[in-house]
Design a protein around this motif. Structure first.
Motif, PDB file in Angstrom:
ATOM      1  N   ASP A 213      40.197  45.414  36.546  1.00 34.84           N
ATOM      2  CA  ASP A 213      40.112  43.991  36.183  1.00 34.84           C
ATOM      3  C   ASP A 213      39.135  43.277  37.135  1.00 34.84           C
ATOM      4  OD1 ASP A 213      40.456  41.336  35.700  1.00 34.84           O
ATOM      5  OD2 ASP A 213      42.500  41.237  36.480  1.00 34.84           O
ATOM      6  N   PRO A 214      38.016  42.760  36.587  1.00 35.69           N
ATOM      7  CA  PRO A 214      36.991  42.165  37.468  1.00 35.69           C
ATOM      8  C   PRO A 214      37.521  41.016  38.329  1.00 35.69           C
ATOM      9  CG  PRO A 214      36.156  42.420  35.228  1.00 35.69           C
ATOM     10  CD  PRO A 214      37.610  42.754  35.175  1.00 35.69           C
ATOM     11  N   ILE A 215      38.506  40.256  37.817  1.00 39.41           N
ATOM     12  CA  ILE A 215      39.042  39.126  38.595  1.00 39.41           C
ATOM     13  C   ILE A 215      39.827  39.655  39.805  1.00 39.41           C
ATOM     14  CG2 ILE A 215      40.624  37.133  38.512  1.00 39.41           C
ATOM     15  CD1 ILE A 215      39.797  36.981  35.464  1.00 39.41           C
ATOM     16  N   PHE A 216      40.656  40.658  39.561  1.00 43.83           N
ATOM     17  CA  PHE A 216      41.417  41.281  40.658  1.00 43.83           C
ATOM     18  C   PHE A 216      40.459  41.929  41.666  1.00 43.83           C
ATOM     19  CE2 PHE A 216      43.745  44.931  42.492  1.00 43.83           C
ATOM     20  CZ  PHE A 216      44.840  44.262  43.040  1.00 43.83           C
ATOM     21  N   LEU A 217      39.430  42.581  41.150  1.00 42.71           N
ATOM     22  CA  LEU A 217      38.483  43.267  42.045  1.00 42.71           C
ATOM     23  C   LEU A 217      37.739  42.260  42.923  1.00 42.71           C
ATOM     24  CD1 LEU A 217      37.010  46.038  39.698  1.00 42.71           C
ATOM     25  CD2 LEU A 217      38.739  46.277  41.486  1.00 42.71           C
ATOM     26  N   LYS A 218      37.326  41.140  42.317  1.00 37.92           N
ATOM     27  CA  LYS A 218      36.596  40.116  43.066  1.00 37.92           C
ATOM     28  C   LYS A 218      37.466  39.603  44.215  1.00 37.92           C
ATOM     29  CE  LYS A 218      34.067  35.785  42.243  1.00 37.92           C
ATOM     30  NZ  LYS A 218      34.896  34.792  42.927  1.00 37.92           N
ATOM     31  N   ARG A 219      38.722  39.354  43.897  1.00 34.87           N
ATOM     32  CA  ARG A 219      39.643  38.837  44.923  1.00 34.87           C
ATOM     33  C   ARG A 219      39.857  39.864  46.044  1.00 34.87           C
ATOM     34  NH1 ARG A 219      45.857  36.784  43.893  1.00 34.87           N
ATOM     35  NH2 ARG A 219      46.435  36.621  46.081  1.00 34.87           N
ATOM     36  N   THR A 220      40.079  41.123  45.680  1.00 32.14           N
ATOM     37  CA  THR A 220      40.344  42.132  46.715  1.00 32.14           C
ATOM     38  C   THR A 220      39.090  42.406  47.552  1.00 32.14           C
ATOM     39  OG1 THR A 220      39.983  43.882  45.071  1.00 32.14           O
ATOM     40  CG2 THR A 220      42.261  43.281  45.536  1.00 32.14           C
ATOM     41  N   VAL A 221      37.920  42.342  46.920  1.00 26.29           N
ATOM     42  CA  VAL A 221      36.675  42.530  47.691  1.00 26.29           C
ATOM     43  C   VAL A 221      36.534  41.408  48.725  1.00 26.29           C
ATOM     44  CG1 VAL A 221      34.147  42.419  47.546  1.00 26.29           C
ATOM     45  CG2 VAL A 221      35.418  43.878  45.966  1.00 26.29           C
ATOM     46  N   GLU A 222      36.810  40.183  48.304  1.00 33.79           N
ATOM     47  CA  GLU A 222      36.687  39.035  49.223  1.00 33.79           C
ATOM     48  C   GLU A 222      37.684  39.142  50.374  1.00 33.79           C
ATOM     49  OE1 GLU A 222      35.043  35.927  45.822  1.00 33.79           O
ATOM     50  OE2 GLU A 222      37.062  35.619  46.643  1.00 33.79           O
ATOM     51  N   THR A 223      38.930  39.487  50.052  1.00 33.45           N
ATOM     52  CA  THR A 223      39.931  39.651  51.114  1.00 33.45           C
ATOM     53  C   THR A 223      39.559  40.841  51.994  1.00 33.45           C
ATOM     54  OG1 THR A 223      41.571  38.856  49.544  1.00 33.45           O
ATOM     55  CG2 THR A 223      42.412  39.816  51.579  1.00 33.45           C
TER      56      THR A 223
ATOM     57  N   VAL B 116      30.713  48.168  38.664  1.00 34.82           N
ATOM     58  CA  VAL B 116      29.582  48.093  39.602  1.00 34.82           C
ATOM     59  C   VAL B 116      28.988  46.683  39.673  1.00 34.82           C
ATOM     60  CG1 VAL B 116      29.030  50.545  39.310  1.00 34.82           C
ATOM     61  CG2 VAL B 116      27.779  48.834  37.960  1.00 34.82           C
ATOM     62  N   SER B 117      29.288  45.858  38.664  1.00 34.55           N
ATOM     63  CA  SER B 117      28.716  44.505  38.707  1.00 34.55           C
ATOM     64  C   SER B 117      29.594  43.527  39.498  1.00 34.55           C
ATOM     65  CB  SER B 117      28.451  43.984  37.297  1.00 34.55           C
ATOM     66  OG  SER B 117      29.659  43.914  36.583  1.00 34.55           O
ATOM     67  N   VAL B 118      30.724  43.968  40.022  1.00 36.33           N
ATOM     68  CA  VAL B 118      31.533  43.089  40.880  1.00 36.33           C
ATOM     69  C   VAL B 118      30.791  42.937  42.218  1.00 36.33           C
ATOM     70  CG1 VAL B 118      33.707  42.865  42.158  1.00 36.33           C
ATOM     71  CG2 VAL B 118      33.717  43.779  39.818  1.00 36.33           C
TER      72      VAL B 118
ATOM     73  N   ILE C 192      46.486  49.457  45.684  1.00 37.71           N
ATOM     74  CA  ILE C 192      46.593  48.123  46.283  1.00 37.71           C
ATOM     75  C   ILE C 192      47.739  47.417  45.573  1.00 37.71           C
ATOM     76  CG2 ILE C 192      45.475  45.872  46.604  1.00 37.71           C
ATOM     77  CD1 ILE C 192      42.782  47.294  46.640  1.00 37.71           C
ATOM     78  N   ASP C 193      48.649  46.848  46.350  1.00 35.60           N
ATOM     79  CA  ASP C 193      49.792  46.151  45.770  1.00 35.60           C
ATOM     80  C   ASP C 193      49.298  44.950  44.950  1.00 35.60           C
ATOM     81  OD1 ASP C 193      52.155  45.043  45.145  1.00 35.60           O
ATOM     82  OD2 ASP C 193      52.814  44.626  47.196  1.00 35.60           O
ATOM     83  N   ALA C 194      49.467  45.035  43.629  1.00 30.58           N
ATOM     84  CA  ALA C 194      48.931  43.982  42.746  1.00 30.58           C
ATOM     85  C   ALA C 194      49.679  42.667  42.908  1.00 30.58           C
ATOM     86  CB  ALA C 194      48.994  44.453  41.291  1.00 30.58           C
ATOM     87  N   LYS C 195      50.931  42.754  43.380  1.00 32.68           N
ATOM     88  CA  LYS C 195      51.735  41.521  43.501  1.00 32.68           C
ATOM     89  C   LYS C 195      51.252  40.651  44.654  1.00 32.68           C
ATOM     90  CE  LYS C 195      55.888  43.615  41.668  1.00 32.68           C
ATOM     91  NZ  LYS C 195      56.779  44.603  42.259  1.00 32.68           N
ATOM     92  N   ASN C 196      50.837  41.293  45.734  1.00 28.88           N
ATOM     93  CA  ASN C 196      50.415  40.513  46.893  1.00 28.88           C
ATOM     94  C   ASN C 196      49.244  41.196  47.612  1.00 28.88           C
ATOM     95  OD1 ASN C 196      50.241  38.678  48.914  1.00 28.88           O
ATOM     96  ND2 ASN C 196      52.430  38.668  49.401  1.00 28.88           N
ATOM     97  N   PRO C 197      48.079  41.211  46.925  1.00 27.73           N
ATOM     98  CA  PRO C 197      46.952  41.980  47.470  1.00 27.73           C
ATOM     99  C   PRO C 197      46.468  41.476  48.834  1.00 27.73           C
ATOM    100  CG  PRO C 197      46.270  40.673  45.553  1.00 27.73           C
ATOM    101  CD  PRO C 197      47.759  40.581  45.628  1.00 27.73           C
TER     102      PRO C 197
END
Ligand SMILES: [Zn+2]
Length: 358
Positions: free
Chosen positions: A62-72, A167-169, A36-41
């Protein structure tokens, strides 16, 4: 009816049957992309939906990045997996946990180390027929990247807090494995592995020396992956697991049926240009053997695609179309591609994927 009308009717019936069958295939094939492109997920995930991706696997934990990508991903019907690897990232974890002790990397022979230095020097890896962890073509071909020894159980424990975090994301679909293999595609030569191999040989006098080595190191790898997959499921019921088997285990490239993994990706079409017959043969095995050991497993064919002329062989749209069609026709209805960004950035290639997956 005149002969002409009968012919027209038959042609119509044939066309209808073919298109109907194709439509059914289109409903059932799924596409997983690595990266996943980290610059513009957000934009990346939106584009991925347009190409027809169902799943994206990120190397980020990174849980913060994962949370954002899961939501998107939820907005675009794309499920997200996060990936663990026994390679370079392990060094920091080990040094933090066991300061002052050397990292238990896999050990290679002197000849293999010399080959590694040659392969990694300058641009050698792009000039020689190097396979980057795929089925090797040269003697002593090895991977440039170090990998943790799979018989070091202290190193294995270091994955647990990583898995706990993944797994906790909330909403994350699963955990993936990448880089689980041997640096020399066969075994580790550290003293601990040598001792364990000798003991294993003593318990199996019926095996030849070669069989002992192959089976011991194959099963060590299989047990290691299955142990971590079981651990992930013990921490979160229903969590899915995925892998692309890489680097290759040269004595048995398609050992994936032994893995207790939901989406077991095995190479069906590597970055260099495999003949169509080999793609067909591997796809049949990958899909046909998937449930030999574990009911949860779905056989997944992996297609390598990099848009990096001068570094990797160029695959044009006709080539990619042939590879995907061959994989699907031979039973691989689950497909992984690495890298997802290379596919999306090349319009000529992404339309071929859209044809099969959108
Ligand atoms: Zn070892």
């Amino acid at each position: 009816m005149t002969n002409f009308k009968i012919l027209c009717f038959l042609m119509f019936a044939f066309a209808f049957t073919v298109s109907d069958g194709f439509a059914d295939d289109r409903k059932t094939v799924t596409l997983t992309g690595w990266g996943i492109d980290a610059k513009n997920p957000d934009k990346f995930i939106k584009n991925a939906e347009e190409v027809g991706f169902n799943v994206l696997i990120t190397w980020s934990t990174d849980p913060i990045f994962l949370k954002r990508t899961v939501e998107t991903g939820e907005q675009h019907k794309i499920k997200i997996f996060s990936c663990i690897s026994p390679m370079g990232g392990m060094e920091g974890l080990w040094k933090k946990r066991y300061p002052g002790r050397p990292v238990p990397w896999q050990v290679m022979t002197n000849d293999e180390e010399a080959a590694r230095k040659f392969i990694m020097a300058g641009k050698n890896q792009y000039i020689i027929p190097y396979q980057f962890g795929g089925e090797p073509k040269m003697t002593n071909e090895v991977l440039g990247t170090k990998i943790i020894c799979f018989n070091d159980l202290e190193a294995r424990e270091l994955f647990k807090p990583l898995i706990d975090d993944i797994v906790s994301v909330p909403g994350i679909e699963g955990m993936a494995f990448d880089g689980f293999g041997y640096q020399n595609y066969r075994r580790c030569h550290c003293e601990h592995c040598k001792t364990l191999l000798t003991e294993y040989g003593a318990r199996h006098p019926e095996m030849t020396k070669n069989e002992t080595e192959v089976i011991f190191f194959r099963d060590t790898l299989v047990d290691y992956i299955n142990y971590l997959a079981d651990y992930a499921r013990s921490k979160k019921e229903g969590i899915k697991t995925s892998i692309h088997i890489w680097p290759v285990f040269a004595p048995e490239p398609l050992y994936g049926k032994r893995l207790d993994i939901d989406f077991c990706g095995q190479t069906a079409a590597w970055y260099n240009l495999w003949p169509k017959e080999k793609i067909a043969e591997y796809s049949k095995i990958i899909s046909g053997e998937a449930k030999s050991y574990h009911q949860r497993q779905k056989g997944v064919g992996m297609i390598g695609y990099y848009d990096k002329p001068g570094k990797f062989p160029v695959k044009d749209a006709i080539r990619v179309d042939m590879e995907l069609q061959t994989m699907i026709e031979n039973g691989c209805l689950e497909i992984q591609v690495c890298g997802a960004k290379d596919v999306m950035d090349n319009k000529g290639i992404s339309v071929v994927f859209e044809k099969y997956f959108k």
